[in-house]
Each structure stands twice: as structure tokens, then as C-alpha cells.
Design a protein around this motif. Sequence first.
Motif, PDB file in Angstrom:
ATOM      1  N   CYS A  21       0.972  -1.059  -0.088  1.00  0.00           N
ATOM      2  CA  CYS A  21       0.140   0.113   0.020  1.00  0.00           C
ATOM      3  C   CYS A  21       0.984   1.183  -0.076  1.00  0.00           C
ATOM      4  O   CYS A  21       1.781   1.538   0.987  1.00  0.00           O
ATOM      5  N   LEU A  22       0.759   2.208  -0.939  1.00  0.00           N
ATOM      6  CA  LEU A  22       1.315   3.419  -1.040  1.00  0.00           C
ATOM      7  C   LEU A  22       0.527   4.483  -0.690  1.00  0.00           C
ATOM      8  O   LEU A  22      -0.682   4.727  -1.279  1.00  0.00           O
ATOM      9  N   SER A  23       0.700   5.116   0.618  1.00  0.00           N
ATOM     10  CA  SER A  23      -0.010   6.014   1.085  1.00  0.00           C
ATOM     11  C   SER A  23       0.587   7.049   1.878  1.00  0.00           C
ATOM     12  O   SER A  23       1.890   6.835   2.352  1.00  0.00           O
ATOM     13  N   ALA A  24      -0.308   8.224   1.744  1.00  0.00           N
ATOM     14  CA  ALA A  24       0.590   9.518   2.326  1.00  0.00           C
ATOM     15  C   ALA A  24       0.424   9.333   4.001  1.00  0.00           C
ATOM     16  O   ALA A  24       1.328   9.809   4.712  1.00  0.00           O
ATOM     17  N   THR A  25      -0.616   8.507   4.411  1.00  0.00           N
ATOM     18  CA  THR A  25      -0.689   8.585   5.965  1.00  0.00           C
ATOM     19  C   THR A  25      -1.366   7.106   6.307  1.00  0.00           C
ATOM     20  O   THR A  25      -1.585   6.237   5.512  1.00  0.00           O
ATOM     21  N   PRO A  26      -1.101   6.635   7.517  1.00  0.00           N
ATOM     22  CA  PRO A  26      -1.563   5.228   7.947  1.00  0.00           C
ATOM     23  C   PRO A  26      -2.960   5.234   7.790  1.00  0.00           C
ATOM     24  O   PRO A  26      -3.692   6.210   8.301  1.00  0.00           O
ATOM     25  N   THR A  81      -3.394   0.547   4.722  1.00  0.00           N
ATOM     26  CA  THR A  81      -1.848   0.093   5.282  1.00  0.00           C
ATOM     27  C   THR A  81      -1.824  -0.906   6.384  1.00  0.00           C
ATOM     28  O   THR A  81      -0.914  -1.853   6.281  1.00  0.00           O
ATOM     29  N   ALA A  82      -2.816  -1.005   7.271  1.00  0.00           N
ATOM     30  CA  ALA A  82      -3.016  -1.966   8.405  1.00  0.00           C
ATOM     31  C   ALA A  82      -2.929  -3.360   7.891  1.00  0.00           C
ATOM     32  O   ALA A  82      -2.816  -4.357   8.170  1.00  0.00           O
ATOM     33  N   ALA A  83      -3.960  -3.384   6.539  1.00  0.00           N
ATOM     34  CA  ALA A  83      -4.502  -4.816   6.096  1.00  0.00           C
ATOM     35  C   ALA A  83      -3.309  -5.289   5.089  1.00  0.00           C
ATOM     36  O   ALA A  83      -3.322  -6.471   4.767  1.00  0.00           O
ATOM     37  N   SER A  84      -2.368  -4.349   4.538  1.00  0.00           N
ATOM     38  CA  SER A  84      -1.494  -4.849   3.707  1.00  0.00           C
ATOM     39  C   SER A  84      -0.082  -5.361   4.433  1.00  0.00           C
ATOM     40  O   SER A  84      -0.097  -5.186   5.449  1.00  0.00           O
ATOM     41  N   ILE A  85       0.474  -6.133   3.817  1.00  0.00           N
ATOM     42  CA  ILE A  85       1.833  -6.850   4.209  1.00  0.00           C
ATOM     43  C   ILE A  85       2.640  -5.795   4.210  1.00  0.00           C
ATOM     44  O   ILE A  85       3.586  -5.436   5.302  1.00  0.00           O
ATOM     45  N   TRP A  86       2.859  -5.037   3.185  1.00  0.00           N
ATOM     46  CA  TRP A  86       4.087  -3.779   3.300  1.00  0.00           C
ATOM     47  C   TRP A  86       3.229  -2.640   3.094  1.00  0.00           C
ATOM     48  O   TRP A  86       2.316  -2.183   2.390  1.00  0.00           O
ATOM     49  N   ALA A  87       3.682  -1.499   3.907  1.00  0.00           N
ATOM     50  CA  ALA A  87       3.140   0.014   3.604  1.00  0.00           C
ATOM     51  C   ALA A  87       4.473   0.867   3.472  1.00  0.00           C
ATOM     52  O   ALA A  87       5.308   0.749   3.941  1.00  0.00           O
ATOM     53  N   PRO A 131      11.675  16.605  -0.414  1.00  0.00           N
ATOM     54  CA  PRO A 131      11.032  15.510   0.605  1.00  0.00           C
ATOM     55  C   PRO A 131      11.474  15.475   2.058  1.00  0.00           C
ATOM     56  O   PRO A 131      12.683  15.360   2.315  1.00  0.00           O
ATOM     57  N   LEU A 132      10.533  15.312   2.598  1.00  0.00           N
ATOM     58  CA  LEU A 132      10.635  15.373   4.171  1.00  0.00           C
ATOM     59  C   LEU A 132      11.026  13.778   4.812  1.00  0.00           C
ATOM     60  O   LEU A 132      12.011  13.715   5.481  1.00  0.00           O
ATOM     61  N   TYR A 133      10.386  13.100   4.219  1.00  0.00           N
ATOM     62  CA  TYR A 133      10.503  11.543   5.010  1.00  0.00           C
ATOM     63  C   TYR A 133      10.892  10.552   3.876  1.00  0.00           C
ATOM     64  O   TYR A 133      10.692   9.319   4.123  1.00  0.00           O
ATOM     65  N   GLN A 134      11.422  10.990   2.910  1.00  0.00           N
ATOM     66  CA  GLN A 134      11.956   9.885   1.880  1.00  0.00           C
ATOM     67  C   GLN A 134      10.869   8.895   1.440  1.00  0.00           C
ATOM     68  O   GLN A 134      11.025   7.615   1.176  1.00  0.00           O
ATOM     69  N   GLY A 135       9.710   9.643   1.110  1.00  0.00           N
ATOM     70  CA  GLY A 135       8.581   8.711   0.494  1.00  0.00           C
ATOM     71  C   GLY A 135       8.909   8.291  -1.007  1.00  0.00           C
ATOM     72  O   GLY A 135       9.787   8.951  -1.730  1.00  0.00           O
ATOM     73  N   ALA A 136       7.866   7.341  -1.282  1.00  0.00           N
ATOM     74  CA  ALA A 136       7.962   6.850  -2.745  1.00  0.00           C
ATOM     75  C   ALA A 136       7.089   7.793  -3.461  1.00  0.00           C
ATOM     76  O   ALA A 136       5.913   7.960  -3.083  1.00  0.00           O
ATOM     77  N   GLU A 137       7.393   7.859  -4.806  1.00  0.00           N
ATOM     78  CA  GLU A 137       6.510   8.507  -5.920  1.00  0.00           C
ATOM     79  C   GLU A 137       5.895   7.469  -6.622  1.00  0.00           C
ATOM     80  O   GLU A 137       6.445   6.313  -6.710  1.00  0.00           O
TER      81      GLU A 137
END
Length: 181
Positions: free
Chosen positions: A26-31, A35-41, A70-76
Amino acid sequence: MNTSVYAAPGVFNFGEALGRVGFSLCLSATPNETTAASIWAAPMVHPWEGWSDARAFDGTASLMQPQALPLYQGAEPYHVLGLLLQPDPPKALDLVRQRNDQLSATVGDAWTDALAQGVIPNSGSPTSNRPLRDDAARTRLPEPSSAATVLLFRPDPYLLDGRYADNPWLQELPRPLSKIS
């Protein structure tokens, strides 16, 4: 279609189906619930932190460039999708430039001008000047029956389906019809 655990229609059983797959990301800006149901967030970059392009309702193409580092090294999203296709995907800037390659084919520095303006000139759809039929203005909808009660379920104008419920500023805005805040 929004396929998040929270917003997916119940008949899809999306949360249950997500638990049955061997790999989920799950690629998401916030939890959130997905994201809780996915294996990877993976944290997604904020739209102000990355390159992208978009089209307006009239077809006008616009370029979106980073407004902040970028503040938190997020993925595009471009990068994550590219990883599914090849081991070393191109950068988002290269993809945006490639998609809008007509800018580099024009005279002058059209790319710089488009970035400064935010839109690509003359990229909108032509305006339609077709008149309405004469009888269209006289068409009336049938009157609702006085015996029937109609109940409409509509998404909140600010929170939509609940995806922005964690933003208290949106919850305090006055409602468009009642003006209650």
C-alpha cells in the motif's frame, strides 16, 4: 475506483481478499485501514514534493513541480509502478518530460515557460459552440410523488467518504446548504 479497505463496497470483501494474496503493498501518504491490512506499507511523497502532470476538465495540460524537498524519503507513484516493470525505473521528472516532449520540439525554451506558467499553452480542448435544441429549455422533470419519501445518501462535501476525517480543519468548515459549522 477507490479500492481502499475503508471505501470499498462491502460486496467486494476487499479486506478479506487482500488478506488472501501473497504480496500486498500500500502506497499511502498517511497510515490508514488499507496500510494496516497490507503486508507492506510504503510512505508516499506529498504532491508538493514530486513531479507530475495533470489535465484540467477542459483538457488543459499542466505541469506540477516540487515545491518542497521531500521530508520523509517517501516513494513516488511513478517510481513504484516503474519498479513493477523494470529494475531501474526512470525518475518522475524524466517521465514527465518524456510525456510532454512536444515542449522540447518547439522554438525557444518552451519547457521553462511551461514550468513558469504551470500549464502547457494551447493544450486545452476546443470549445463547442453547438446550441441546445429548442425543446431542451422547455423540458421539465416529473414532479415527485407526495406519498414517496426520498432518502439520499451523499458523501460529505469536505471529508468525502471519510478519507479526510483526520483533518480537523475540514470538519469545522461550514456546510454548503445549512452553513452549520
